[in-house]
Design a protein around this motif. Structure first.
Motif, PDB file in Angstrom:
ATOM      1  N   GLU A 130     -41.616 115.692  27.508  1.00 54.33           N
ATOM      2  CA  GLU A 130     -41.176 116.022  28.867  1.00 54.33           C
ATOM      3  C   GLU A 130     -41.599 114.941  29.846  1.00 54.33           C
ATOM      4  O   GLU A 130     -40.826 114.553  30.739  1.00 54.33           O
ATOM      5  N   LEU A 131     -42.821 114.447  29.699  1.00 56.43           N
ATOM      6  CA  LEU A 131     -43.325 113.403  30.587  1.00 56.43           C
ATOM      7  C   LEU A 131     -42.487 112.137  30.455  1.00 56.43           C
ATOM      8  O   LEU A 131     -42.190 111.462  31.458  1.00 56.43           O
ATOM      9  N   ASP A 132     -42.073 111.839  29.235  1.00 50.68           N
ATOM     10  CA  ASP A 132     -41.248 110.659  28.994  1.00 50.68           C
ATOM     11  C   ASP A 132     -39.921 110.767  29.745  1.00 50.68           C
ATOM     12  O   ASP A 132     -39.459 109.802  30.360  1.00 50.68           O
ATOM     13  N   SER A 133     -39.309 111.947  29.708  1.00 52.75           N
ATOM     14  CA  SER A 133     -38.040 112.135  30.409  1.00 52.75           C
ATOM     15  C   SER A 133     -38.213 112.061  31.922  1.00 52.75           C
ATOM     16  O   SER A 133     -37.357 111.526  32.635  1.00 52.75           O
ATOM     17  N   LEU A 134     -39.311 112.591  32.424  1.00 55.06           N
ATOM     18  CA  LEU A 134     -39.571 112.531  33.863  1.00 55.06           C
ATOM     19  C   LEU A 134     -39.729 111.082  34.323  1.00 55.06           C
ATOM     20  O   LEU A 134     -39.246 110.706  35.402  1.00 55.06           O
ATOM     21  N   ALA A 135     -40.395 110.277  33.507  1.00 57.74           N
ATOM     22  CA  ALA A 135     -40.550 108.862  33.844  1.00 57.74           C
ATOM     23  C   ALA A 135     -39.211 108.143  33.760  1.00 57.74           C
ATOM     24  O   ALA A 135     -38.858 107.335  34.630  1.00 57.74           O
ATOM     25  N   ASP A 136     -38.437 108.460  32.711  1.00 59.24           N
ATOM     26  CA  ASP A 136     -37.156 107.782  32.506  1.00 59.24           C
ATOM     27  C   ASP A 136     -36.161 108.071  33.619  1.00 59.24           C
ATOM     28  O   ASP A 136     -35.348 107.205  33.976  1.00 59.24           O
ATOM     29  N   VAL A 137     -36.194 109.286  34.177  1.00 60.30           N
ATOM     30  CA  VAL A 137     -35.213 109.605  35.216  1.00 60.30           C
ATOM     31  C   VAL A 137     -35.460 108.762  36.465  1.00 60.30           C
ATOM     32  O   VAL A 137     -34.522 108.456  37.218  1.00 60.30           O
ATOM     33  N   VAL A 138     -36.698 108.334  36.669  1.00 58.97           N
ATOM     34  CA  VAL A 138     -36.995 107.445  37.796  1.00 58.97           C
ATOM     35  C   VAL A 138     -36.620 106.003  37.447  1.00 58.97           C
ATOM     36  O   VAL A 138     -35.841 105.354  38.159  1.00 58.97           O
ATOM     37  N   THR A 139     -37.156 105.512  36.328  1.00 60.07           N
ATOM     38  CA  THR A 139     -36.994 104.094  35.990  1.00 60.07           C
ATOM     39  C   THR A 139     -35.573 103.750  35.581  1.00 60.07           C
ATOM     40  O   THR A 139     -35.046 102.696  35.965  1.00 60.07           O
ATOM     41  N   PHE A 140     -34.931 104.624  34.803  1.00 61.43           N
ATOM     42  CA  PHE A 140     -33.598 104.316  34.283  1.00 61.43           C
ATOM     43  C   PHE A 140     -32.503 105.157  34.926  1.00 61.43           C
ATOM     44  O   PHE A 140     -31.362 105.143  34.472  1.00 61.43           O
ATOM     45  N   GLY A 141     -32.868 105.898  35.976  1.00 63.54           N
ATOM     46  CA  GLY A 141     -31.891 106.681  36.717  1.00 63.54           C
ATOM     47  C   GLY A 141     -31.902 106.320  38.194  1.00 63.54           C
ATOM     48  O   GLY A 141     -30.922 105.800  38.726  1.00 63.54           O
ATOM     49  N   VAL A 142     -33.018 106.564  38.854  1.00 63.47           N
ATOM     50  CA  VAL A 142     -33.112 106.299  40.296  1.00 63.47           C
ATOM     51  C   VAL A 142     -33.027 104.797  40.587  1.00 63.47           C
ATOM     52  O   VAL A 142     -32.299 104.380  41.492  1.00 63.47           O
ATOM     53  N   VAL A 143     -33.766 103.991  39.815  1.00 62.58           N
ATOM     54  CA  VAL A 143     -33.755 102.545  40.081  1.00 62.58           C
ATOM     55  C   VAL A 143     -32.360 101.941  39.911  1.00 62.58           C
ATOM     56  O   VAL A 143     -31.877 101.238  40.807  1.00 62.58           O
ATOM     57  N   PRO A 144     -31.639 102.198  38.795  1.00 61.24           N
ATOM     58  CA  PRO A 144     -30.264 101.688  38.708  1.00 61.24           C
ATOM     59  C   PRO A 144     -29.368 102.205  39.833  1.00 61.24           C
ATOM     60  O   PRO A 144     -28.505 101.470  40.339  1.00 61.24           O
ATOM     61  N   GLY A 145     -29.555 103.469  40.226  1.00 57.12           N
ATOM     62  CA  GLY A 145     -28.764 104.013  41.324  1.00 57.12           C
ATOM     63  C   GLY A 145     -28.998 103.254  42.614  1.00 57.12           C
ATOM     64  O   GLY A 145     -28.060 102.962  43.370  1.00 57.12           O
ATOM     65  N   THR A 175     -46.567 106.058  29.052  1.00 59.53           N
ATOM     66  CA  THR A 175     -45.424 106.681  29.727  1.00 59.53           C
ATOM     67  C   THR A 175     -45.591 106.616  31.241  1.00 59.53           C
ATOM     68  O   THR A 175     -44.633 106.329  31.970  1.00 59.53           O
ATOM     69  N   LEU A 176     -46.789 106.863  31.720  1.00 63.18           N
ATOM     70  CA  LEU A 176     -47.038 106.779  33.159  1.00 63.18           C
ATOM     71  C   LEU A 176     -46.937 105.337  33.652  1.00 63.18           C
ATOM     72  O   LEU A 176     -46.596 105.098  34.821  1.00 63.18           O
ATOM     73  N   SER A 177     -47.220 104.374  32.774  1.00 60.15           N
ATOM     74  CA  SER A 177     -47.025 102.958  33.133  1.00 60.15           C
ATOM     75  C   SER A 177     -45.547 102.668  33.334  1.00 60.15           C
ATOM     76  O   SER A 177     -45.166 101.886  34.221  1.00 60.15           O
ATOM     77  N   ASN A 178     -44.705 103.293  32.506  1.00 64.26           N
ATOM     78  CA  ASN A 178     -43.259 103.210  32.680  1.00 64.26           C
ATOM     79  C   ASN A 178     -42.881 103.729  34.073  1.00 64.26           C
ATOM     80  O   ASN A 178     -42.128 103.078  34.817  1.00 64.26           O
ATOM     81  N   LEU A 179     -43.392 104.887  34.438  1.00 69.80           N
ATOM     82  CA  LEU A 179     -43.110 105.471  35.747  1.00 69.80           C
ATOM     83  C   LEU A 179     -43.633 104.582  36.866  1.00 69.80           C
ATOM     84  O   LEU A 179     -42.976 104.411  37.905  1.00 69.80           O
ATOM     85  N   PHE A 180     -44.808 103.994  36.679  1.00 67.03           N
ATOM     86  CA  PHE A 180     -45.390 103.085  37.677  1.00 67.03           C
ATOM     87  C   PHE A 180     -44.454 101.902  37.922  1.00 67.03           C
ATOM     88  O   PHE A 180     -44.203 101.516  39.073  1.00 67.03           O
ATOM     89  N   CYS A 181     -43.915 101.329  36.836  1.00 67.14           N
ATOM     90  CA  CYS A 181     -42.981 100.209  36.970  1.00 67.14           C
ATOM     91  C   CYS A 181     -41.738 100.635  37.735  1.00 67.14           C
ATOM     92  O   CYS A 181     -41.233  99.894  38.588  1.00 67.14           O
ATOM     93  N   GLY A 182     -41.227 101.841  37.442  1.00 67.39           N
ATOM     94  CA  GLY A 182     -40.055 102.330  38.141  1.00 67.39           C
ATOM     95  C   GLY A 182     -40.308 102.518  39.625  1.00 67.39           C
ATOM     96  O   GLY A 182     -39.476 102.152  40.468  1.00 67.39           O
ATOM     97  N   ALA A 183     -41.464 103.099  39.972  1.00 70.59           N
ATOM     98  CA  ALA A 183     -41.795 103.309  41.381  1.00 70.59           C
ATOM     99  C   ALA A 183     -41.960 101.979  42.112  1.00 70.59           C
ATOM    100  O   ALA A 183     -41.508 101.817  43.258  1.00 70.59           O
ATOM    101  N   LEU A 184     -42.580 101.006  41.442  1.00 69.81           N
ATOM    102  CA  LEU A 184     -42.760  99.693  42.052  1.00 69.81           C
ATOM    103  C   LEU A 184     -41.415  98.995  42.229  1.00 69.81           C
ATOM    104  O   LEU A 184     -41.182  98.318  43.247  1.00 69.81           O
ATOM    105  N   ALA A 185     -40.506  99.181  41.278  1.00 69.70           N
ATOM    106  CA  ALA A 185     -39.167  98.598  41.391  1.00 69.70           C
ATOM    107  C   ALA A 185     -38.451  99.155  42.622  1.00 69.70           C
ATOM    108  O   ALA A 185     -37.751  98.416  43.331  1.00 69.70           O
ATOM    109  N   ILE A 186     -38.608 100.442  42.880  1.00 61.66           N
ATOM    110  CA  ILE A 186     -37.990 101.059  44.058  1.00 61.66           C
ATOM    111  C   ILE A 186     -38.513 100.407  45.337  1.00 61.66           C
ATOM    112  O   ILE A 186     -37.754 100.134  46.278  1.00 61.66           O
ATOM    113  N   ILE A 187     -39.800 100.124  45.369  1.00 56.61           N
ATOM    114  CA  ILE A 187     -40.395  99.471  46.545  1.00 56.61           C
ATOM    115  C   ILE A 187     -39.767  98.098  46.764  1.00 56.61           C
ATOM    116  O   ILE A 187     -39.425  97.717  47.890  1.00 56.61           O
ATOM    117  N   PHE A 188     -39.605  97.338  45.684  1.00 56.82           N
ATOM    118  CA  PHE A 188     -38.983  96.014  45.811  1.00 56.82           C
ATOM    119  C   PHE A 188     -37.558  96.129  46.345  1.00 56.82           C
ATOM    120  O   PHE A 188     -37.132  95.331  47.181  1.00 56.82           O
TER     121      PHE A 188
END
Length: 255
Positions: free
Chosen positions: A79-94, A9-22
């Motif tokens: 809960e951790l899964d949802s926290l990761a998803d809001v970044v990867t599938f919420g913030v990144v698409p936004g 799950t944290l790897s999911n969040l890591f991918c989302g954070a890295l996507a934001i950087i790109f």
């Protein structure tokens, strides 16, 4: 062993954070066309963000699978899964929609009158994604199907847009250069995420064609559309998914 799903799950969040950087570091340059200067965004870093969203989606599928396999499912993991998803599938698409809106406005005659207020609607995507995920965590009806479109589906759809812009299958890129089309996409996605419509889940309780024909049809159309439509297969499958769910809604479950 019990931390393996959380690490995924944290790897999911890591991918989302890295996507934001790109997305944030997509370089811009000045180009001149017919004597007029335009700011152009290099799409390459943004489509790397798209690839990271897809990778995160695969990880997001396996973290739950591994948790069930190892019998270590927990409330904390949920809960951790949802926290990761809001970044990867919420913030990144936004943020992707924000960049697409900005690029679309750069092609309009009143480009210098555009402010961040014009681009702010893109940030509704993470807001509605966060609300949808909070509701999902509290809603016990979603064990066998979803209520509203799940955030990974929205993430995959929006992640396909930079690739459609880059490769332009079936000349669809021009649609994503229209600000009103982008506003309409944002509005529809936000509505679908928090709607009360039952949506198909790909969780198979059995492999009966009678019980699962919408799922089989969705999988079949996905496999067939990829070689034909290329990256345009993603919005096609998304539309089919929503359409099937509305026409043949899954039965309510209280499990």
């Amino acid at each position: 062993m019990k931390q393996i799903p959380n690490i995924l799950t944290l790897s999911n969040l890591f991918c989302g954070a890295l996507a934001i950087i790109f997305i944030l570091h997509a370089p811009e340059y000045i180009a001149e066309f017919n004597g007029t200067e335009y700011t152009v965004t290099n799409p390459e870093p943004i489509y790397w963000a798209s690839a990271l969203v897809v990778l995160a989606g695969i990880i997001d599928f396996f973290d739950g699978f591994v948790a069930r396999l190892l019998k270590v499912s927990s409330a904390m993991g949920r809960e951790l899964d949802s926290l990761a998803d809001v970044v990867t599938f919420g913030v990144v698409p936004g943020m992707i929609m924000f960049r697409l809106l900005r690029s679309a406005y750069l092609q309009t005659p009143d480009v210098f009158d555009v402010s961040y207020f014009n681009l702010a609607p893109a940030l509704l995507v993470p807001c509605f994604a966060a609300y949808r995920l909070a509701v999902f965590n509290l809603d016990t009806r979603q064990s066998e199907h979803f209520i509203g479109v799940p955030t990974p589906a929205v993430g995959f759809l929006v992640a396909s847009f930079p690739l459609i812009m880059l490769y332009n299958p079936y000349n669809l890129a021009h649609l994503l250069e229209n600000v009103w089309v982008l506003y309409a996409i944002i509005a529809v996605l936000c509505y679908l995420m928090v709607s009360s419509h039952p949506m198909i889940s790909l969780k198979f309780k059995n492999f009966s064609v009678k019980d699962n024909w919408p799922r089989f049809l969705l999988v079949l159309l996905t496999v067939v559309s990829i070689p034909v439509l290329k990256y345009a297969a993603v919005p096609f499958v998304f539309i089919v998914y929503v359409g099937l769910s509305l026409v043949v809604p899954p039965k309510a479950s209280h499990g």
